[in-house]
Design an enzyme around this catalytic site. Structure first.
Site, PDB file in Angstrom:
ATOM      1  N   ASP A 143       0.856  -1.176   0.000  1.00 35.25           N
ATOM      2  CA  ASP A 143       0.000   0.000   0.000  1.00 35.25           C
ATOM      3  C   ASP A 143       0.903   1.240   0.000  1.00 35.25           C
ATOM      4  O   ASP A 143       2.083   1.151   0.346  1.00 35.25           O
ATOM      5  CB  ASP A 143      -0.881  -0.044   1.250  1.00 35.25           C
ATOM      6  N   ARG A 144       0.355   2.373  -0.376  1.00 40.90           N
ATOM      7  CA  ARG A 144       1.171   3.593  -0.413  1.00 40.90           C
ATOM      8  C   ARG A 144       0.933   4.477   0.809  1.00 40.90           C
ATOM      9  O   ARG A 144       1.765   4.580   1.695  1.00 40.90           O
ATOM     10  CB  ARG A 144       0.872   4.383  -1.701  1.00 40.90           C
ATOM     11  N   ASP A 145      -0.252   5.104   0.873  1.00 40.25           N
ATOM     12  CA  ASP A 145      -0.531   6.071   1.934  1.00 40.25           C
ATOM     13  C   ASP A 145      -0.793   5.346   3.254  1.00 40.25           C
ATOM     14  O   ASP A 145      -1.701   4.510   3.352  1.00 40.25           O
ATOM     15  CB  ASP A 145      -1.741   6.922   1.565  1.00 40.25           C
ATOM     16  N   ASN A 175      -5.166   2.646  -3.824  1.00 43.37           N
ATOM     17  CA  ASN A 175      -6.432   3.274  -4.222  1.00 43.37           C
ATOM     18  C   ASN A 175      -6.245   4.787  -4.256  1.00 43.37           C
ATOM     19  O   ASN A 175      -5.738   5.366  -3.292  1.00 43.37           O
ATOM     20  CB  ASN A 175      -7.533   2.935  -3.209  1.00 43.37           C
ATOM     21  N   GLN A 176      -6.654   5.409  -5.336  1.00 48.44           N
ATOM     22  CA  GLN A 176      -6.550   6.858  -5.465  1.00 48.44           C
ATOM     23  C   GLN A 176      -7.907   7.442  -5.862  1.00 48.44           C
ATOM     24  O   GLN A 176      -8.102   7.966  -6.956  1.00 48.44           O
ATOM     25  CB  GLN A 176      -5.447   7.227  -6.465  1.00 48.44           C
ATOM     26  N   ARG A 210     -10.080  -1.622  -7.564  1.00 43.47           N
ATOM     27  CA  ARG A 210     -10.125  -0.923  -6.280  1.00 43.47           C
ATOM     28  C   ARG A 210     -10.055  -1.930  -5.137  1.00 43.47           C
ATOM     29  O   ARG A 210     -10.888  -2.822  -5.031  1.00 43.47           O
ATOM     30  CB  ARG A 210     -11.390  -0.068  -6.182  1.00 43.47           C
ATOM     31  N   LYS A 211      -9.047  -1.794  -4.291  1.00 47.65           N
ATOM     32  CA  LYS A 211      -8.921  -2.690  -3.142  1.00 47.65           C
ATOM     33  C   LYS A 211     -10.179  -2.600  -2.270  1.00 47.65           C
ATOM     34  O   LYS A 211     -10.708  -1.510  -2.071  1.00 47.65           O
ATOM     35  CB  LYS A 211      -7.684  -2.315  -2.310  1.00 47.65           C
ATOM     36  N   ASP A 227      -2.103  -0.679   5.717  1.00 43.59           N
ATOM     37  CA  ASP A 227      -2.595  -0.188   7.007  1.00 43.59           C
ATOM     38  C   ASP A 227      -4.106  -0.234   7.141  1.00 43.59           C
ATOM     39  O   ASP A 227      -4.652   0.254   8.129  1.00 43.59           O
ATOM     40  CB  ASP A 227      -2.116   1.253   7.226  1.00 43.59           C
TER      41      ASP A 227
END
Length: 395
Positions: free
Chosen positions: A9-11, A52-53, A108-109, A134
């Site tokens: 994951d990113r954020d 996801n963005q 989309r997760k 997270d």
């Protein structure tokens, strides 16, 4: 030959999640995250970012902005000897206001799309790979594709039943064999609501978040096992019985509808499915004469045969009539499936297949059970249709 990899994951995992990060001035790397990625690089483990963005669909920023953020992250990581092999993001959200992106997407997760794309691009064996993130959506993604979920975040944010680490650096040490997983916290599902709300919209947002968290705790392998039991029962023309009390009774009744009428639609498959909660005359006669704890067991004694299937739905898993029905079914060679919540009670332990929702809110548990009932019926239905029929039918 396929190889294990790590999907990040990113954020909230690599960079601080400050809410819809769509510009480079808002990028703040979490301490140790770049070094952790570099460690994976040195070990020869492929790394993909799957993020996801929804900010794109919501109009907060555009595709070019996401790409610019990623270019900035790539440059910053390169300065410290780290790199990501593949960057994937999903700009779609059904509640978006940008028409081109306002839709549902399997990418989309917790949908599997990005993980499957990473597996194809990097030749990954997803069953031997890790998903690190997270949020419950990251855990859901891992379970959707058979990967191993690892949760990162502060104390109190853990996802029940998933190894949790304070940050990406600790999770990577575990992946590479340098650390053992922390002892699982013995904790109950978080109370919801934990405080009074003064607006319905804020309560609604919190409710949806709790529902997403709770549904992410469902072990999808148990759902797969339940689907196999149902398909096998229909193949041998066995009967399927469902039962529950209160709100769970309505789910049992709805299950009968979806598995008799719904599964047949477009397949021609005739199933013998019956809710033991629906005949009020018989139900009340048994309760009045023998006791409420016998209402399901007594019906099974008259109607069920070895090889038939019993599905019980109970938020607490402790209702005596549910437990007695499970025990009778097991003693008479019937496969059993339980949908439970809270701690699961005896039903969770005694059923052959246990679909458990880790929540302590009756509405959330019942909503998740209803979703599980629907997805089982729809999966069985589409599994018996041609690909062209699946595309042309409404589910």
């Amino acid at each position: 030959m396929s190889q294990p990899g790590v999907l990040l994951d990113r954020d909230g995992t690599i960079i601080v999640d400050s809410g819809y990060v769509g510009s480079i001035d808002r990028v703040e790397f979490i301490d140790g995250s770049i070094a952790a990625i570099a460690a994976l690089n040195r070990a020869g483990v492929p790394v993909a970012v799957v993020t996801n963005q929804a900010g794109v669909a919501r109009g907060y920023y555009g595709i070019a902005d996401v790409e610019q953020v990623h270019k900035h992250m790539i440059a910053e990581m390169a300065r410290h000897g780290a790199h990501v092999d593949l960057w994937l993001f999903c700009p779609y959200h059904p509640d978006g206001i940008v028409e081109a992106f306002a839709r549902r997407s399997a990418d989309r997760k917790p949908g599997p799309g990005m993980a499957l794309a990473a597996a194809e691009a990097l030749d990954l064996d997803l069953s031997a790979s890790w998903v690190v993130g997270d949020s419950p959506a990251d855990v859901g993604l891992a379970r959707a594709v058979g990967a191993k979920p690892l949760h990162v975040g502060p104390p109190g944010s853990a996802v029940m039943g998933v190894d949790t680490f304070p940050d990406l650096a600790a999770a990577v040490r575990f992946i590479l064999g340098g650390d053992t997983a922390p002892a699982p916290e013995q904790q109950k599902a978080p109370k919801f609501p934990a405080a009074k709300f003064h607006r319905a919209d804020s309560y609604g947002g919190a409710y949806v978040a709790e529902l997403a968290r709770a549904f992410a705790t469902v072990d999808l392998e148990q759902v797969s096992r339940a689907a196999k039991i149902l398909n096998a029962a229909y193949d041998r023309d066995a009967a399927v019985f469902a039962c529950g009390n209160g709100g769970s009774a309505s789910i049992a009744n709805h299950l009968q509808c979806d598995h008799v009428k719904g599964v047949r639609n477009g397949t021609g498959v005739t199933t013998r499915v019956q809710s033991l909660s629906t005949n009020v005359e018989l139900f009340s006669a048994i309760a009045n004469d023998l006791g409420y704890e016998h209402v399901f067991e007594y019906q099974l004694q008259s109607q069920a045969r070895p090889g038939d299937v019993l599905i019980v739905i109970s938020s607490s898993g402790r209702s005596p009539n549910i437990v007695r029905a499970l025990d009778w079914a097991a003693a008479h060679e019937m496969p059993t499936i339980a949908l439970t919540g809270f701690a699961g009670g005896p039903a969770r332990r005694r059923a052959e297949v246990s679909i458990h929702v880790d929540s302590a809110n009756y509405g959330v548990v019942e909503d998740a059970h209803q979703a599980c009932m629907h997805l089982l019926a729809q999966y069985v239905r589409q599994s018996r249709m041609t690909p062209d029929a699946v595309v042309s039918q409404t589910f």
